[in-house]
Enzyme design. Structure first.
Site, PDB file in Angstrom:
ATOM      1  N   TYR A  11      17.005  -7.206   6.413  1.00 36.96           N
ATOM      2  CA  TYR A  11      15.545  -7.033   6.620  1.00 36.96           C
ATOM      3  C   TYR A  11      14.956  -8.483   7.485  1.00 36.96           C
ATOM      4  O   TYR A  11      15.205  -9.330   6.767  1.00 36.96           O
ATOM      5  CB  TYR A  11      14.424  -6.903   5.858  1.00 36.96           C
ATOM      6  CG  TYR A  11      13.215  -6.468   6.092  1.00 36.96           C
ATOM      7  CD1 TYR A  11      12.659  -5.406   6.647  1.00 36.96           C
ATOM      8  CD2 TYR A  11      12.298  -7.736   5.885  1.00 36.96           C
ATOM      9  CE1 TYR A  11      11.525  -5.314   7.264  1.00 36.96           C
ATOM     10  CE2 TYR A  11      10.733  -7.482   6.232  1.00 36.96           C
ATOM     11  CZ  TYR A  11      10.401  -6.187   6.974  1.00 36.96           C
ATOM     12  OH  TYR A  11       9.090  -6.228   7.456  1.00 36.96           O
ATOM     13  N   ASP A  13       0.358  -2.819  12.203  1.00 36.94           N
ATOM     14  CA  ASP A  13       1.115  -3.867  12.803  1.00 36.94           C
ATOM     15  C   ASP A  13       0.781  -4.165  14.045  1.00 36.94           C
ATOM     16  O   ASP A  13       0.113  -4.970  14.800  1.00 36.94           O
ATOM     17  CB  ASP A  13       2.386  -3.677  12.711  1.00 36.94           C
ATOM     18  CG  ASP A  13       2.595  -3.551  11.087  1.00 36.94           C
ATOM     19  OD1 ASP A  13       2.161  -3.416  10.218  1.00 36.94           O
ATOM     20  OD2 ASP A  13       4.079  -3.672  10.667  1.00 36.94           O
ATOM     21  N   TRP A  56       1.077  -1.051  -0.086  1.00 38.22           N
ATOM     22  CA  TRP A  56      -0.018  -0.048   0.152  1.00 38.22           C
ATOM     23  C   TRP A  56       0.849   1.323  -0.009  1.00 38.22           C
ATOM     24  O   TRP A  56       0.686   2.517  -0.484  1.00 38.22           O
ATOM     25  CB  TRP A  56      -1.078   0.114   1.048  1.00 38.22           C
ATOM     26  CG  TRP A  56      -0.986   0.173   2.313  1.00 38.22           C
ATOM     27  CD1 TRP A  56       0.226  -0.397   3.263  1.00 38.22           C
ATOM     28  CD2 TRP A  56      -1.604   0.829   3.447  1.00 38.22           C
ATOM     29  NE1 TRP A  56       0.269  -0.264   4.586  1.00 38.22           N
ATOM     30  CE2 TRP A  56      -0.905   0.529   4.850  1.00 38.22           C
ATOM     31  CE3 TRP A  56      -2.737   1.745   3.725  1.00 38.22           C
ATOM     32  CZ2 TRP A  56      -1.452   1.179   6.032  1.00 38.22           C
ATOM     33  CZ3 TRP A  56      -3.321   2.100   4.545  1.00 38.22           C
ATOM     34  CH2 TRP A  56      -2.379   1.879   5.961  1.00 38.22           C
ATOM     35  N   TRP A  61       1.828   2.080  16.017  1.00 29.58           N
ATOM     36  CA  TRP A  61      -0.053   2.008  15.703  1.00 29.58           C
ATOM     37  C   TRP A  61      -0.584   2.368  16.793  1.00 29.58           C
ATOM     38  O   TRP A  61      -1.909   1.907  16.976  1.00 29.58           O
ATOM     39  CB  TRP A  61      -0.278   0.813  14.973  1.00 29.58           C
ATOM     40  CG  TRP A  61      -0.157   1.238  13.282  1.00 29.58           C
ATOM     41  CD1 TRP A  61       1.259   0.574  12.919  1.00 29.58           C
ATOM     42  CD2 TRP A  61      -0.489   1.858  12.448  1.00 29.58           C
ATOM     43  NE1 TRP A  61       1.132   0.794  11.562  1.00 29.58           N
ATOM     44  CE2 TRP A  61       0.210   1.639  11.212  1.00 29.58           C
ATOM     45  CE3 TRP A  61      -1.673   2.553  12.400  1.00 29.58           C
ATOM     46  CZ2 TRP A  61      -0.150   2.539  10.146  1.00 29.58           C
ATOM     47  CZ3 TRP A  61      -1.861   3.469  11.123  1.00 29.58           C
ATOM     48  CH2 TRP A  61      -1.269   3.338  10.033  1.00 29.58           C
ATOM     49  N   GLU A 106       8.001   8.719   9.205  1.00 27.90           N
ATOM     50  CA  GLU A 106       7.127   7.628   9.125  1.00 27.90           C
ATOM     51  C   GLU A 106       5.954   8.108   9.861  1.00 27.90           C
ATOM     52  O   GLU A 106       4.664   7.910   9.283  1.00 27.90           O
ATOM     53  CB  GLU A 106       7.947   6.463   9.616  1.00 27.90           C
ATOM     54  CG  GLU A 106       7.058   5.269   9.233  1.00 27.90           C
ATOM     55  CD  GLU A 106       7.694   3.937   9.821  1.00 27.90           C
ATOM     56  OE1 GLU A 106       8.743   4.042  10.569  1.00 27.90           O
ATOM     57  OE2 GLU A 106       7.123   2.774   9.551  1.00 27.90           O
TER      58      GLU A 106
HETATM   59  C1  GLC Z   1       4.774  -0.769   8.753  1.00 25.49           C
HETATM   60  C2  GLC Z   1       3.519  -0.097   8.574  1.00 25.49           C
HETATM   61  C3  GLC Z   1       2.928  -0.682   7.519  1.00 25.49           C
HETATM   62  C4  GLC Z   1       3.715  -0.203   6.014  1.00 25.49           C
HETATM   63  C5  GLC Z   1       5.299  -0.650   6.426  1.00 25.49           C
HETATM   64  C6  GLC Z   1       6.051  -0.149   5.220  1.00 25.49           C
HETATM   65  O1  GLC Z   1       4.959  -2.249   8.631  1.00 25.49           O
HETATM   66  O2  GLC Z   1       2.878  -0.517   9.745  1.00 25.49           O
HETATM   67  O3  GLC Z   1       1.660  -0.113   7.264  1.00 25.49           O
HETATM   68  O4  GLC Z   1       3.302  -0.741   5.021  1.00 25.49           O
HETATM   69  O5  GLC Z   1       5.666  -0.374   7.451  1.00 25.49           O
HETATM   70  O6  GLC Z   1       5.949   1.356   5.399  1.00 25.49           O
END
Ligand code: GLC
Length: 427
Positions: A70, A158, A23, A346, A389
């Site tokens: 990662y 998350d 997304w 979050w 972020e």
């Molecule tokens: C974290 C966020 C998620 C996003 C990802 C990359 O996992 O919770 O929504 O897509 O980072 O930015």
């Protein structure tokens, strides 16, 4: 966005997230379209190069198999246990909010007659519809019109406290978990990231998916975490609406999309509305009850034109009250809950892409004053603290800070800010 461009796609931010996220790429594509339509198109094309045969659009596309910084990386996901997962690029085994329908609509609004864009949209349209069909087929086995998620990462939010109770149901025996080493806590401050307790459960659910070869029926039967999420369903409904408009323009059959809408919108309105909380609340399919918290996903329903006038008014009143109490709007979680944490991911901070959706949602219902606050709050945070972020949601605390939280130079933060500035003719 230029900094994070990697020949064909954009990473969310260096170090912390070195691959392509589902997304994120949607919002970033909108951002690119303001100065480079080719990038906007390539962004979506590379994302869909990771689509599975069953239509699933993975939440991460690992374009590089050399990048080892990662966790969980492509080898841990092992998506090829499913015969329909591509071998190149490698992908994860779960999905994320289906933003791409409305992203295409946004690009077309900007360039209604651009031939290259039109050709691209016509080509990708069936793939986007296929990704929705996957959700309605495999994630809604009872045919309710609402899809479920089986991993908190699918929701895009998350570590939201929404998932705490469902995750508590999972008893993790350390010896049953594969050994793993987190990378995120060495790249961002620990108190801004999910806890070890949560991470063990994320890995548990990932394993459950993998053990089922990411076969959705097995997961439906086995997963202790199964949630009909507000944001996931709202985004899906919004994208259905966009695809219907696009489909009609280009002569595609939109009957299936219309059927989904006719079932999903009233079901969302009735099943997910929580009268006591005066907001929409996610539904826990295992516990057979609402997840009773005021939270940002419920407010995002505005963006999909789901709420009735009364429901929309309740959401608007709530946002106004938070504004009057000295919060930037909209915090990702209920500020009055003991689980609220204005710093931790979050569990309370402000997230740029959420402000973007809520801004447009409020405009849909003509709550222009509140929409303007949601927009100017984000612009103020970005101007003072940088392209982070996520951000502190309490104004009194944010005043004393010099940066935002999480990763810096963040792609969707730049994209959403740019789009909001442009949409009102600021630049
Ligand atoms: C974290 C966020 C998620 C996003 C990802 C990359 O996992 O919770 O929504 O897509 O980072 O930015």
């Amino acid at each position: 966005m230029d900094l994070n461009w990697k020949e064909g796609f954009t990473i969310p931010t260096g170090k912390l997230y070195p691959f392509q996220w589902n997304w994120d790429s949607g919002f970033t594509s909108i951002g690119h379209s303001h100065f480079n339509l080719d990038f906007a198109i390539q962004e979506l094309a590379s994302l869909f190069s990771g689509q599975w045969d069953n239509g699933m659009l993975p939440h991460i596309i690992f374009h590089s198999e050399k990048e080892k910084t990662y966790f969980p990386n492509y080898d841990f996901w092992d998506a090829n246990v499913n015969a329909g997962a591509p071998h190149k690029p490698k992908t994860s085994g779960i999905t994320q909010p289906a933003v791409h329908g409305f992203v295409l609509e946004s690009l077309l609004e900007r360039f209604p007659d651009n031939e290259k864009l039109i050709a691209f949209v016509k080509g990708i349209f069936p793939k986007v519809v296929k990704s929705h069909r996957f959700l309605y087929t495999y994630r809604d086995p009872e045919r309710e019109g609402l899809m479920f998620i089986f991993h908190p990462w699918e929701s895009g939010r998350d570590n939201s406290p929404l998932w705490d109770e469902s995750l508590d149901r999972i008893e993790v025996k350390k010896e049953e978990l594969p050994p793993y080493e987190r990378r995120d806590t060495s790249l961002a401050p620990k108190d801004e990231r999910p806890t070890t307790y949560q991470y063990d459960r994320y890995v548990y659910l990932l394993q459950l998916g993998k053990n089922n070869r990411y076969d959705e029926l097995g997961i439906f039967e086995e997963s202790p975490y199964l949630v009909q999420d507000t944001l996931m369903n709202a985004v899906l409904i919004k994208s259905n609406e966009s695809l219907i408009k696009i489909g009609k323009r280009f002569g595609f059959d939109v009957g299936e999309l219309e059927e989904w809408q006719q079932q999903s919108i009233p079901k969302f309105q009735e099943k997910l509305w929580h009268a006591g909380l005066q907001t929409f609340a996610a539904y826990d399919l295992r516990g057979q009850q609402h997840i009773e918290h005021k939270e940002i996903g419920g407010i995002a329903a505005l963006y999909a034109n789901i709420p009735t006038e009364d429901q929309a008014k309740a959401l608007n009143d709530y946002l106004q009250s938070l504004h009057q109490r000295g919060y930037y709007i909209c915090p990702s979680f209920d500020v009055d809950s003991p689980l609220f944490d204005s710093k931790r991911y979050w569990r309370g901070p402000i997230w740029p892409q959420m402000n973007w959706m809520i801004y447009h949602g409020l405009k849909n219902y003509n709550f222009t004053d509140t929409a303007d606050i949601v927009k100017s709050d984000l612009i103020e945070l970005v101007s003072k603290l940088g392209f982070y972020e996520y951000f502190e949601s309490q104004k009194s605390v944010a005043e004393k800070l010099e940066t935002g939280y999480g990763g810096g130079d963040f792609s969707w933060t730049a994209a959403c800010t740019l789009d909001l500035l442009k949409s009102n003719g600021h630049i």
